[in-house]
Design a protein around this motif. Structure first.
Motif, PDB file in Angstrom:
ATOM      1  N   THR A   1       0.833  -1.206   0.000  1.00 18.23           N
ATOM      2  CA  THR A   1       0.000   0.000   0.000  1.00 18.23           C
ATOM      3  C   THR A   1       0.866   1.254   0.000  1.00 18.23           C
ATOM      4  O   THR A   1       0.628   2.193  -0.763  1.00 18.23           O
ATOM      5  CB  THR A   1      -0.934   0.022   1.226  1.00 18.23           C
ATOM      6  OG1 THR A   1      -1.762  -1.143   1.206  1.00 18.23           O
ATOM      7  CG2 THR A   1      -1.810   1.265   1.219  1.00 18.23           C
TER       8      THR A   1
ATOM      9  N   LYS B   1       2.522   1.710  -3.349  1.00 19.45           N
ATOM     10  CA  LYS B   1       1.573   2.219  -4.344  1.00 19.45           C
ATOM     11  C   LYS B   1       1.301   3.702  -4.117  1.00 19.45           C
ATOM     12  O   LYS B   1       1.251   4.490  -5.066  1.00 19.45           O
ATOM     13  CB  LYS B   1       0.274   1.426  -4.268  1.00 19.45           C
ATOM     14  CG  LYS B   1      -0.751   1.826  -5.308  1.00 19.45           C
ATOM     15  CD  LYS B   1      -2.005   0.968  -5.205  1.00 19.45           C
ATOM     16  CE  LYS B   1      -3.030   1.412  -6.252  1.00 19.45           C
ATOM     17  NZ  LYS B   1      -4.279   0.585  -6.172  1.00 19.45           N
ATOM     18  N   ASN B   2       1.135   4.109  -2.855  1.00 17.12           N
ATOM     19  CA  ASN B   2       0.862   5.509  -2.547  1.00 17.12           C
ATOM     20  C   ASN B   2       2.070   6.400  -2.860  1.00 17.12           C
ATOM     21  O   ASN B   2       1.915   7.555  -3.254  1.00 17.12           O
ATOM     22  CB  ASN B   2       0.474   5.662  -1.074  1.00 17.12           C
ATOM     23  CG  ASN B   2      -0.895   5.076  -0.773  1.00 17.12           C
ATOM     24  OD1 ASN B   2      -1.700   4.881  -1.680  1.00 17.12           O
ATOM     25  ND2 ASN B   2      -1.159   4.780   0.489  1.00 17.12           N
TER      26      ASN B   2
ATOM     27  N   ASN C   1       4.035   6.009  -5.264  1.00 18.80           N
ATOM     28  CA  ASN C   1       4.005   6.227  -6.704  1.00 18.80           C
ATOM     29  C   ASN C   1       3.034   7.352  -7.066  1.00 18.80           C
ATOM     30  O   ASN C   1       3.248   8.088  -8.031  1.00 18.80           O
ATOM     31  CB  ASN C   1       3.596   4.935  -7.414  1.00 18.80           C
ATOM     32  CG  ASN C   1       3.628   5.056  -8.923  1.00 18.80           C
ATOM     33  OD1 ASN C   1       4.655   5.364  -9.504  1.00 18.80           O
ATOM     34  ND2 ASN C   1       2.492   4.825  -9.558  1.00 18.80           N
ATOM     35  N   SER C   2       1.970   7.498  -6.275  1.00 20.83           N
ATOM     36  CA  SER C   2       0.970   8.535  -6.526  1.00 20.83           C
ATOM     37  C   SER C   2       1.402   9.893  -5.987  1.00 20.83           C
ATOM     38  O   SER C   2       1.135  10.927  -6.599  1.00 20.83           O
ATOM     39  CB  SER C   2      -0.371   8.137  -5.894  1.00 20.83           C
ATOM     40  OG  SER C   2      -0.842   6.914  -6.412  1.00 20.83           O
ATOM     41  N   GLN C   3       2.072   9.891  -4.813  1.00 15.83           N
ATOM     42  CA  GLN C   3       2.506  11.136  -4.177  1.00 15.83           C
ATOM     43  C   GLN C   3       3.987  11.015  -3.776  1.00 15.83           C
ATOM     44  O   GLN C   3       4.292  10.945  -2.584  1.00 15.83           O
ATOM     45  CB  GLN C   3       1.649  11.444  -2.956  1.00 15.83           C
ATOM     46  CG  GLN C   3       0.155  11.539  -3.246  1.00 15.83           C
ATOM     47  CD  GLN C   3      -0.656  11.822  -1.992  1.00 15.83           C
ATOM     48  OE1 GLN C   3      -0.618  12.920  -1.436  1.00 15.83           O
ATOM     49  NE2 GLN C   3      -1.381  10.821  -1.531  1.00 15.83           N
ATOM     50  N   PRO C   4       4.887  10.969  -4.743  1.00 14.88           N
ATOM     51  CA  PRO C   4       6.308  10.683  -4.462  1.00 14.88           C
ATOM     52  C   PRO C   4       6.973  11.645  -3.479  1.00 14.88           C
ATOM     53  O   PRO C   4       7.681  11.195  -2.579  1.00 14.88           O
ATOM     54  CB  PRO C   4       6.965  10.752  -5.843  1.00 14.88           C
ATOM     55  CG  PRO C   4       6.003  11.481  -6.711  1.00 14.88           C
ATOM     56  CD  PRO C   4       4.658  11.167  -6.184  1.00 14.88           C
TER      57      PRO C   4
ATOM     58  N   LYS D   1       5.672  13.669  -1.153  1.00 17.85           N
ATOM     59  CA  LYS D   1       5.094  13.564   0.193  1.00 17.85           C
ATOM     60  C   LYS D   1       5.682  12.368   0.930  1.00 17.85           C
ATOM     61  O   LYS D   1       6.092  12.469   2.086  1.00 17.85           O
ATOM     62  CB  LYS D   1       3.579  13.436   0.096  1.00 17.85           C
ATOM     63  CG  LYS D   1       2.881  13.231   1.439  1.00 17.85           C
ATOM     64  CD  LYS D   1       1.372  13.087   1.265  1.00 17.85           C
ATOM     65  CE  LYS D   1       0.692  12.833   2.616  1.00 17.85           C
ATOM     66  NZ  LYS D   1      -0.779  12.695   2.458  1.00 17.85           N
ATOM     67  N   TYR D   2       5.740  11.236   0.242  1.00 12.58           N
ATOM     68  CA  TYR D   2       6.242  10.023   0.879  1.00 12.58           C
ATOM     69  C   TYR D   2       7.767  10.039   1.011  1.00 12.58           C
ATOM     70  O   TYR D   2       8.322   9.434   1.931  1.00 12.58           O
ATOM     71  CB  TYR D   2       5.761   8.785   0.104  1.00 12.58           C
ATOM     72  CG  TYR D   2       4.348   8.408   0.489  1.00 12.58           C
ATOM     73  CD1 TYR D   2       4.097   7.334   1.339  1.00 12.58           C
ATOM     74  CD2 TYR D   2       3.261   9.142   0.042  1.00 12.58           C
ATOM     75  CE1 TYR D   2       2.811   6.995   1.731  1.00 12.58           C
ATOM     76  CE2 TYR D   2       1.960   8.825   0.414  1.00 12.58           C
ATOM     77  CZ  TYR D   2       1.741   7.753   1.258  1.00 12.58           C
ATOM     78  OH  TYR D   2       0.455   7.428   1.647  1.00 12.58           O
TER      79      TYR D   2
ATOM     80  N   CYS E   1       8.937   1.305  -6.113  1.00 11.05           N
ATOM     81  CA  CYS E   1       8.711   2.636  -6.670  1.00 11.05           C
ATOM     82  C   CYS E   1      10.006   3.422  -6.521  1.00 11.05           C
ATOM     83  O   CYS E   1      10.466   3.646  -5.398  1.00 11.05           O
ATOM     84  CB  CYS E   1       7.566   3.337  -5.934  1.00 11.05           C
ATOM     85  SG  CYS E   1       7.371   5.078  -6.370  1.00 11.05           S
TER      86      CYS E   1
END
Length: 326
Positions: free
Chosen positions: A120, A123-124, A126-129, A131-132, A227
């Motif tokens: 999870t 995957k997240n 990859n959506s919000q690089p 931020k993570y 990612c």
């Protein structure tokens, strides 16, 4: 040419020669003797007085080219590794009596720029690089981090531009002596010619860009995902803008400074007419001149990133200035 490519080329020639020798021993012998004769010819030419004279005539340009090459390598090292927790080292062994093949375990990466996580989170990320990246690699969203990454962006952008300019300038120098070099050598052994003239190898790879990885490997070791966030010039530009939005929200000092983005770098060069503010040399005089953006009052001495505190310097002046205030 890298060592691996050179070895592959030699191996390919060897295979071709063996095949030709099997088909026609005389043809194989002829090719071998031709290659040996050409190598002797190269050795004699590159040790001749004529070639030494040509080499000496461009020595000044060769030295300048190599000096710029060294400077570009220094720019590539500007990235400050982010401190990360060291969780120690270990060896994971599969001792299952059922002899299961957990193939993904052996592919698992371990270093301070890899975060092992759930599918999870991977995957997240990859959506919000960005931020993570900040959250899981301990990047504080503050003024200091923003300034650090602005400096990295400034140096990386100069390094990438420098590689192109260095190649172009080197080609001009080599073309200027083209008519003095035997056509056979210029055509078949140009890489050897460049080396014999004293030019150092230009590293055109982008391996110096830091890559942060979110990695998921299932407990059973049979599935995985990753990612990768590569901080190249384009992504660094976006990351600086991302950090700016957060820092501006938390710290009003952001309203007193500009962002050292690729756009601002170009604006300063245009404002200064693509001319070094120290020695007055410009791209109008030296076409392939590497220009860099410098803080007049260094950040380490209280300066900020603002148009009034930024100036265009050629790479030689910027390199000699360091953290001094001119």
């Amino acid at each position: 040419m890298t060592t691996n490519k050179r070895n592959m080329k030699i191996l390919l020639y060897a295979i071709i020669w063996i095949i030709l020798t099997i088909i026609s021993p005389k043809l194989g012998l002829f090719i071998l003797l031709t290659i040996l004769a050409y190598q002797i010819y190269l050795y004699i030419y590159f040790n001749s007085i004529k070639f030494t004279s040509i080499k000496d005539s461009i020595k000044k340009y060769t030295n300048n080219s190599n000096e710029l090459n060294h400077h570009i390598q220094e720019l590539k090292c500007s990235y400050i590794n982010v401190k990360s927790y060291d969780y120690g080292s270990s060896i994971l062994q599969d001792t299952s009596k059922y002899n299961l093949k957990r193939r993904e375990w052996s592919n698992e990466l371990k270093n301070n720029q890899v975060h092992n996580c759930s599918s999870t989170v991977c995957k997240n990320a990859n959506s919000q690089p960005f931020k993570y990246l900040c959250k899981y690699f301990n990047l504080k969203t503050d003024e200091e981090t923003l300034s650090n990454f602005e400096n990295v962006l400034n140096d990386f952008a100069a390094a990438e531009q420098g590689k192109k300019l260095l190649q172009a300038e080197r080609e001009i120098i080599i073309n200027s002596i083209k008519n003095d070099i035997p056509v056979l050598i210029y055509t078949l052994s140009k890489e050897r010619l460049i080396k014999e003239l004293g030019f150092e190898t230009i590293d055109l790879s982008d391996l110096y860009f830091p890559v942060y990885t979110f990695q998921y490997v299932s407990a059973g070791g049979n599935s995985s995902a990753r990612c990768d966030i590569k901080l190249d010039v384009e992504n660094l530009d976006k990351f600086v803008n991302y950090l700016s939005g957060i820092v501006k929200f938390r710290n009003s000092i952001q309203g007193q400074r500009d962002l050292m983005t690729s756009k601002l770098r170009e604006q300063i060069k245009v404002r200064d007419s693509y001319t070094c503010k120290s020695c007055n040399i410009s791209t109008h005089i030296e076409k392939n001149l590497l220009l860099e953006i410098d803080h007049i009052v260094p950040l380490s001495k209280g300066g900020i990133t603002s148009e009034s505190n930024l100036q265009t310097l050629c790479w030689r002046c910027n390199r000699s200035k360091g953290a001094k205030i001119l």
